[in-house]
Design an enzyme around this catalytic site. Structure first.
Site, mmCIF file in Angstrom:
data_model
loop_
_atom_site.group_PDB
_atom_site.id
_atom_site.type_symbol
_atom_site.label_atom_id
_atom_site.label_comp_id
_atom_site.label_asym_id
_atom_site.label_seq_id
_atom_site.Cartn_x
_atom_site.Cartn_y
_atom_site.Cartn_z
ATOM 1 N N PRO A 21 0.720 -5.352 -2.146
ATOM 2 C CA PRO A 21 1.053 -6.128 -3.350
ATOM 3 C C PRO A 21 2.033 -5.347 -4.229
ATOM 4 C CG PRO A 21 -1.328 -5.943 -3.054
ATOM 5 C CD PRO A 21 -0.705 -5.012 -2.079
ATOM 6 N N ALA A 55 -0.249 -8.561 -7.754
ATOM 7 C CA ALA A 55 -1.390 -8.712 -8.658
ATOM 8 C C ALA A 55 -1.194 -9.974 -9.496
ATOM 9 C CB ALA A 55 -1.504 -7.486 -9.565
ATOM 10 N N GLN A 97 -3.545 -10.958 -4.149
ATOM 11 C CA GLN A 97 -4.377 -10.025 -4.907
ATOM 12 C C GLN A 97 -4.706 -10.649 -6.264
ATOM 13 O OE1 GLN A 97 -2.738 -6.363 -6.842
ATOM 14 N NE2 GLN A 97 -4.008 -5.268 -5.343
ATOM 15 N N TYR A 181 -7.010 -0.905 -14.287
ATOM 16 C CA TYR A 181 -7.188 -2.267 -14.759
ATOM 17 C C TYR A 181 -8.679 -2.555 -14.984
ATOM 18 C CZ TYR A 181 -2.297 -2.472 -13.436
ATOM 19 O OH TYR A 181 -0.948 -2.207 -13.329
ATOM 20 N N GLY A 325 4.893 -0.529 1.040
ATOM 21 C CA GLY A 325 5.463 -1.110 -0.169
ATOM 22 C C GLY A 325 6.936 -0.809 -0.287
ATOM 23 N N ARG A 326 7.233 0.338 -0.878
ATOM 24 C CA ARG A 326 8.633 0.620 -1.187
ATOM 25 C C ARG A 326 9.510 0.802 0.055
ATOM 26 N NH1 ARG A 326 7.420 4.366 -6.507
ATOM 27 N NH2 ARG A 326 5.359 3.421 -6.615
#
Length: 368
Positions: A21, A55, A97, A181, A325-326
């Site tokens: 995500p 998210a 997510q 979070y 991800g990246r």
């Protein structure tokens, strides 16, 4: 192993490569925009097995920024469904997510500094919430301490979001319990100073996570898997330890969670903007420890750069899935290049036929 299928409940992933995500901060009032389809199209055509939408906030107050995607109202289903349909049309399992940013909500976008909106900027702030009135840093806004009734409403919001995720056509949901979070802030002793049923002992601090897991699992079909993203360690003194997260993972497993997505940090600020240097695979030992300690499938994430590194993680049984991800932002055809690197005799079918045919033809005749 990277290209072996994996079955989770009744869902079959064609390989172990997962789009992690990645927040884009491009939504308007929580609604998907054309950018999101363009962003996800790059991965849908690249040969991954599963892909997560970023998210996605279960309430308006649960957004990190004004640009976060949302799933708090039925009108948002259609935009999210367009992403799920895109992935499914390309044999990729669509996933989402579900998140509530808690005390780290009402922030500027990362490239704008990620500071609380209350400290300035063009966008209007909103009230943040957490387990206790503990600000993220000195001078930051003090979050509202959630009442038990408000906690129950939050759990209900995750349940409602799960129903919408199903209506949007997703096959996997992930509960965001990491990066400072809301759910993570309840579990961490750094941020939870309560002395009621939701704070104090480790068992009480994990209660919100377990209630959310129960609520999500109850709404999600039995043949579809549930993931949970954890900050396995806080990385600060007196914060969460691996042993804490292993205990949580065991309880989550008992409530029907299938995979722990093993990240770290975030309780003291954005892990994305943290100045500490990282090394390739720096979080992989966390996935290995949770897998071993809780006897649950895990997903490794964090600076996994190439196919051989991913293959080694799987072969050594440190994790069951590899989240990228990246590196996918840099190279959306990462799966194809990993297949080439690992010496698959026929790497081209990793890509769609419209690409694979021409690349294979060129390889057969090109003299370098």
């Amino acid at each position: 192993m990277l290209f072996e299928p994996l079955t989770l409940r009744g869902t079959v992933l064609k390989n172990r490569i997962v789009v992690s995500p990645m927040c884009q901060y491009k939504a308007i009032n929580g609604y998907v925009q054309p950018w999101h389809l363009a962003h996800h199209s790059r991965f849908a055509l690249g040969g991954v097995g599963t892909a997560f939408v970023e998210a996605t906030a279960v309430t308006t107050a649960g957004r990190i920024t004004h640009g976060c995607t949302g799933i708090w109202e039925d009108g948002q289903i259609a935009g999210l469904k367009s992403i799920a349909d895109l992935y499914r049309a390309n044999a990729v399992v669509p996933a989402i997510q579900l998140a509530h940013a808690g005390r780290r909500a009402s922030a500027a976008r990362p490239w704008e500094g990620a500071k609380p909106l209350a400290l300035g900027g063009p966008d209007a702030p909103w009230r943040t919430a957490g387990p206790s009135p503990v600000p993220e840093r000195e001078g930051y806004p003090v979050p509202h301490e959630l009442t038990v009734a408000e906690i129950e409403n939050t759990v209900s919001s995750f349940a409602a979001a799960t129903r919408r995720a199903l209506a949007a056509g997703f096959d996997i949901v992930e509960i965001h319990g990491a990066h400072g979070y809301l759910i993570h802030s309840f579990f961490s002793p750094i941020t939870n100073c309560r002395n009621d049923a939701f704070g104090g002992t480790r068992d009480k601090r994990m209660r919100l996570a377990l209630l959310v897991a129960e609520a999500v699992r109850a709404e999600w079909p039995a043949d579809k898997p549930v993931f949970y993203r954890a900050s396995v360690v806080d990385g600060v003194d007196n914060g969460l330890s691996i042993e804490d997260t292993v205990a949580l993972a065991a309880e989550l497993k008992a409530r029907g969670v299938d995979v722990i997505d093993c990240s770290s940090g975030g309780i003291a600020g954005s892990p994305v903007l943290a100045p500490a240097k990282i090394k390739p695979g720096y979080q992989v030992p966390l996935a290995a420890a949770v897998k071993r300690g809780a006897a649950i499938a895990t997903m490794a994430v964090g600076a996994i750069l190439d196919g051989q590194q991913a293959e080694t993680i799987l072969e050594s049984r440190q994790a069951d899935l590899i989240a990228i991800g990246r590196e996918l932002l840099s190279d959306p055809n990462w799966p194809f290049h990993a297949a080439e690197q690992l010496g698959l005799p026929n790497p081209w079918p990793v890509l769609p036929m419209s690409y694979a045919f021409y690349l294979e033809r060129r390889a057969a005749v090109l003299e370098r």
